[in-house]
Design a protein around this motif. Structure first.
Motif, PDB file in Angstrom:
ATOM      1  N   GLY A 303       0.812  -1.200   0.000  1.00 52.54           N
ATOM      2  CA  GLY A 303       0.000   0.000   0.000  1.00 52.54           C
ATOM      3  C   GLY A 303       0.852   1.259   0.000  1.00 52.54           C
ATOM      4  N   GLY A 304       0.152   2.397  -0.058  1.00 50.23           N
ATOM      5  CA  GLY A 304       0.859   3.668  -0.042  1.00 50.23           C
ATOM      6  C   GLY A 304       1.720   3.833  -1.278  1.00 50.23           C
ATOM      7  N   ASN A 305       2.945   4.267  -1.049  1.00 50.75           N
ATOM      8  CA  ASN A 305       3.832   4.536  -2.173  1.00 50.75           C
ATOM      9  C   ASN A 305       4.951   3.503  -2.261  1.00 50.75           C
ATOM     10  OD1 ASN A 305       4.357   6.173  -4.387  1.00 50.75           O
ATOM     11  ND2 ASN A 305       6.034   7.199  -3.309  1.00 50.75           N
ATOM     12  N   ARG A 306       4.636   2.257  -1.877  1.00 48.36           N
ATOM     13  CA  ARG A 306       5.649   1.209  -1.851  1.00 48.36           C
ATOM     14  C   ARG A 306       5.601   0.387  -3.138  1.00 48.36           C
ATOM     15  NH1 ARG A 306       4.967  -1.475   4.056  1.00 48.36           N
ATOM     16  NH2 ARG A 306       7.020  -2.347   3.555  1.00 48.36           N
ATOM     17  N   TYR A 307       6.776   0.165  -3.728  1.00 52.26           N
ATOM     18  CA  TYR A 307       6.902  -0.616  -4.955  1.00 52.26           C
ATOM     19  C   TYR A 307       7.823  -1.808  -4.686  1.00 52.26           C
ATOM     20  CZ  TYR A 307       4.840   3.259  -7.586  1.00 52.26           C
ATOM     21  OH  TYR A 307       3.990   4.225  -8.071  1.00 52.26           O
ATOM     22  N   TYR A 308       7.479  -2.932  -5.316  1.00 49.82           N
ATOM     23  CA  TYR A 308       8.283  -4.142  -5.172  1.00 49.82           C
ATOM     24  C   TYR A 308       8.607  -4.713  -6.552  1.00 49.82           C
ATOM     25  CZ  TYR A 308       7.180  -4.254  -0.174  1.00 49.82           C
ATOM     26  OH  TYR A 308       7.073  -3.951   1.156  1.00 49.82           O
ATOM     27  N   THR A 309       9.811  -5.267  -6.672  1.00 48.79           N
ATOM     28  CA  THR A 309      10.162  -6.000  -7.887  1.00 48.79           C
ATOM     29  C   THR A 309       9.411  -7.328  -7.885  1.00 48.79           C
ATOM     30  OG1 THR A 309      12.040  -7.106  -6.852  1.00 48.79           O
ATOM     31  CG2 THR A 309      12.464  -4.977  -7.903  1.00 48.79           C
ATOM     32  N   LEU A 310       9.453  -8.030  -9.022  1.00 44.59           N
ATOM     33  CA  LEU A 310       8.715  -9.284  -9.139  1.00 44.59           C
ATOM     34  C   LEU A 310       9.308 -10.397  -8.296  1.00 44.59           C
ATOM     35  CD1 LEU A 310       7.803  -9.286 -12.932  1.00 44.59           C
ATOM     36  CD2 LEU A 310       6.534  -8.376 -10.995  1.00 44.59           C
ATOM     37  N   ASP A 311      10.513 -10.198  -7.761  1.00 45.62           N
ATOM     38  CA  ASP A 311      11.068 -11.204  -6.854  1.00 45.62           C
ATOM     39  C   ASP A 311      10.943 -10.765  -5.392  1.00 45.62           C
ATOM     40  OD1 ASP A 311      12.944  -9.219  -6.822  1.00 45.62           O
ATOM     41  OD2 ASP A 311      14.646 -10.480  -7.392  1.00 45.62           O
ATOM     42  N   GLY A 312      10.111  -9.744  -5.141  1.00 45.99           N
ATOM     43  CA  GLY A 312       9.766  -9.397  -3.778  1.00 45.99           C
ATOM     44  C   GLY A 312      10.644  -8.376  -3.090  1.00 45.99           C
ATOM     45  N   ARG A 313      11.529  -7.695  -3.808  1.00 47.94           N
ATOM     46  CA  ARG A 313      12.419  -6.711  -3.195  1.00 47.94           C
ATOM     47  C   ARG A 313      11.784  -5.316  -3.272  1.00 47.94           C
ATOM     48  NH1 ARG A 313      16.299  -5.759  -6.159  1.00 47.94           N
ATOM     49  NH2 ARG A 313      15.747  -7.019  -7.978  1.00 47.94           N
ATOM     50  N   GLU A 314      11.755  -4.613  -2.147  1.00 51.42           N
ATOM     51  CA  GLU A 314      11.205  -3.265  -2.154  1.00 51.42           C
ATOM     52  C   GLU A 314      12.167  -2.306  -2.848  1.00 51.42           C
ATOM     53  OE1 GLU A 314       9.193   0.086   0.794  1.00 51.42           O
ATOM     54  OE2 GLU A 314      10.071  -1.748   1.644  1.00 51.42           O
ATOM     55  N   VAL A 315      11.599  -1.410  -3.677  1.00 57.74           N
ATOM     56  CA  VAL A 315      12.382  -0.437  -4.433  1.00 57.74           C
ATOM     57  C   VAL A 315      11.955   0.963  -3.996  1.00 57.74           C
ATOM     58  CG1 VAL A 315      12.963   0.436  -6.725  1.00 57.74           C
ATOM     59  CG2 VAL A 315      12.555  -2.004  -6.391  1.00 57.74           C
ATOM     60  N   GLN A 316      12.917   1.736  -3.529  1.00 54.93           N
ATOM     61  CA  GLN A 316      12.607   3.079  -3.044  1.00 54.93           C
ATOM     62  C   GLN A 316      12.315   4.052  -4.182  1.00 54.93           C
ATOM     63  OE1 GLN A 316      12.164   3.819   0.144  1.00 54.93           O
ATOM     64  NE2 GLN A 316      12.662   1.718   0.748  1.00 54.93           N
ATOM     65  N   HIS A 317      13.095   3.928  -5.252  1.00 51.80           N
ATOM     66  CA  HIS A 317      12.944   4.845  -6.388  1.00 51.80           C
ATOM     67  C   HIS A 317      12.861   4.025  -7.682  1.00 51.80           C
ATOM     68  CE1 HIS A 317      13.846   8.128  -3.661  1.00 51.80           C
ATOM     69  NE2 HIS A 317      14.918   7.466  -3.259  1.00 51.80           N
ATOM     70  N   PRO A 318      11.699   3.485  -7.999  1.00 53.11           N
ATOM     71  CA  PRO A 318      11.563   2.617  -9.169  1.00 53.11           C
ATOM     72  C   PRO A 318      11.838   3.347 -10.481  1.00 53.11           C
ATOM     73  CG  PRO A 318       9.415   3.179  -8.270  1.00 53.11           C
ATOM     74  CD  PRO A 318      10.434   3.675  -7.295  1.00 53.11           C
ATOM     75  N   THR A 319      12.581   2.672 -11.363  1.00 47.30           N
ATOM     76  CA  THR A 319      12.819   3.190 -12.710  1.00 47.30           C
ATOM     77  C   THR A 319      11.903   2.443 -13.671  1.00 47.30           C
ATOM     78  OG1 THR A 319      14.653   1.622 -12.950  1.00 47.30           O
ATOM     79  CG2 THR A 319      15.185   3.837 -12.161  1.00 47.30           C
TER      80      THR A 319
END
Length: 333
Positions: A303-319
């Motif tokens: 939720g919120g502004n959290r992004y995850y890669t497809l292998d489950g790693r959180e990304v702070q600044h997604p490209t």
């Protein structure tokens, strides 16, 4: 020398022999067994073509066998014999020793009695048709050290039910799994950028394919005659370019299949030929098969502004790429 000698039942080769010339045993259908001296380094084109009576090949040194330069499929007696004996003991489980860096063209082609193969971490190259027709293999795990795999290396391995595509590859080469009718599903990892011509052609048991987000190009006849393939889950971050001749999806009934794509690219696929020929094009969901495993990622944790890669790693600044956000797949362009 012995071409067309159908009554030839046995032959003894000199222990210092280095070359078996082209077509030397062509059509020797009465030959049932052959011993190849460890001194042999070259076997010419079609040397054992038509030796349909062969049932066993005998050698004394597996390393020496792997060092032979075979000019063609039928240069190897194993292609017809299907059974390999080392010092009179049949080998059905192959362990390639550490230190080996290359497996040559056609070396193990036709070895249908082979049930398993273990590759060393030192291996870098697997040659053309090296394991073609090894129908006894049910699974293969190729180490990431392998960066060079040539045309049709595992074609005709009809017993394969699972494959593990290394993360070191960027291309699935032409005809690599051609005719692997036992495959039911394939997961193409995110590191792959191109899927070449006939890569999975005639995989008639294939039902589901997951394409990672790195794929940008697909060759002709990739899924030719894959009539059971009903779902393609394509995570590509752009609509992959396709071949017009031969058509990427030629001889594959896409009109009865479903294409699953990132929601943000839905309209792009619907407007792009031949992708728009699929019977149904629908958005990917978090419940669909993934290119890589998602670990503990769900709607609550994303939720919120959290992004995850497809292998489950959180990304702070997604490209650019495909991510999990708010419990669903999103594409950042």
């Amino acid at each position: 020398m012995f071409e067309g000698c159908t009554s030839l039942a046995s032959v003894t080769l000199p222990t210092n022999l280095t070359t078996i010339d082209s077509k030397v045993f062509l059509g020797c259908s009465g030959l049932t067994s052959i011993t190849i001296p460890s001194s042999v380094t070259t076997i010419g084109n079609d040397a054992f073509d038509g030796c349909t009576g062969l049932t066993s090949v005998h050698i004394s040194d597996m390393d020496a066998w792997m060092g032979i330069a075979f000019a063609s499929l039928n240069a190897s007696p194993l292609y017809n014999a299907h059974h390999l004996f080392v010092n009179n003991s049949e080998v059905i489980n192959l362990v390639i020793p550490e230190g080996v860096t290359s497996i040559g063209n056609y070396v193990f082609s036709g070895w249908s009695a082979l049930l398993s193969v273990t590759f060393p971490s030192s291996l870098k190259k697997i040659g053309s048709s090296a394991f073609k027709g090894c129908s006894g293999l049910t699974s293969i795990v190729i180490p990431n050290s392998v960066t060079n795999v040539e045309v049709g290396a595992f074609s005709g391995c009809s017993g394969l039910t699972s494959i593990d595509i290394p993360t070191s590859w960027v291309t699935i080469i032409d005809g690599l799994f051609y005719g692997c009718i036992g495959l039911q599903s394939v997961n193409i990892p995110n590191n792959i950028k191109a899927i070449n011509t006939n890569a999975f052609a005639y995989c008639s048991g294939l039902q589901s394919v997951v394409i990672g987000y790195g794929v940008t190009k697909m060759g002709g006849w990739v899924f030719r005659s894959c009539d059971a393939l009903t779902n393609i889950y394509c995570y590509a971050s752009v609509v992959p370019s396709t071949s017009s001749y031969p058509d990427t999806f030629s001889n594959y009934p896409i009109s009865s299949a479903t294409l699953h794509v990132p929601e943000e690219l839905l309209s792009d696929y619907q407007a792009t030929s031949p992708w728009n020929g699929f019977g149904s094009i629908v958005p990917l969901t978090v419940n669909d098969p993934q290119p890589t495993a998602i670990v503990n990622v769900n709607r609550e944790t994303t939720g919120g502004n959290r992004y995850y890669t497809l292998d489950g790693r959180e990304v702070q600044h997604p490209t650019k790429g495909v991510y999990i956000h708010n419990g669903r797949m999103v594409l950042i362009k």
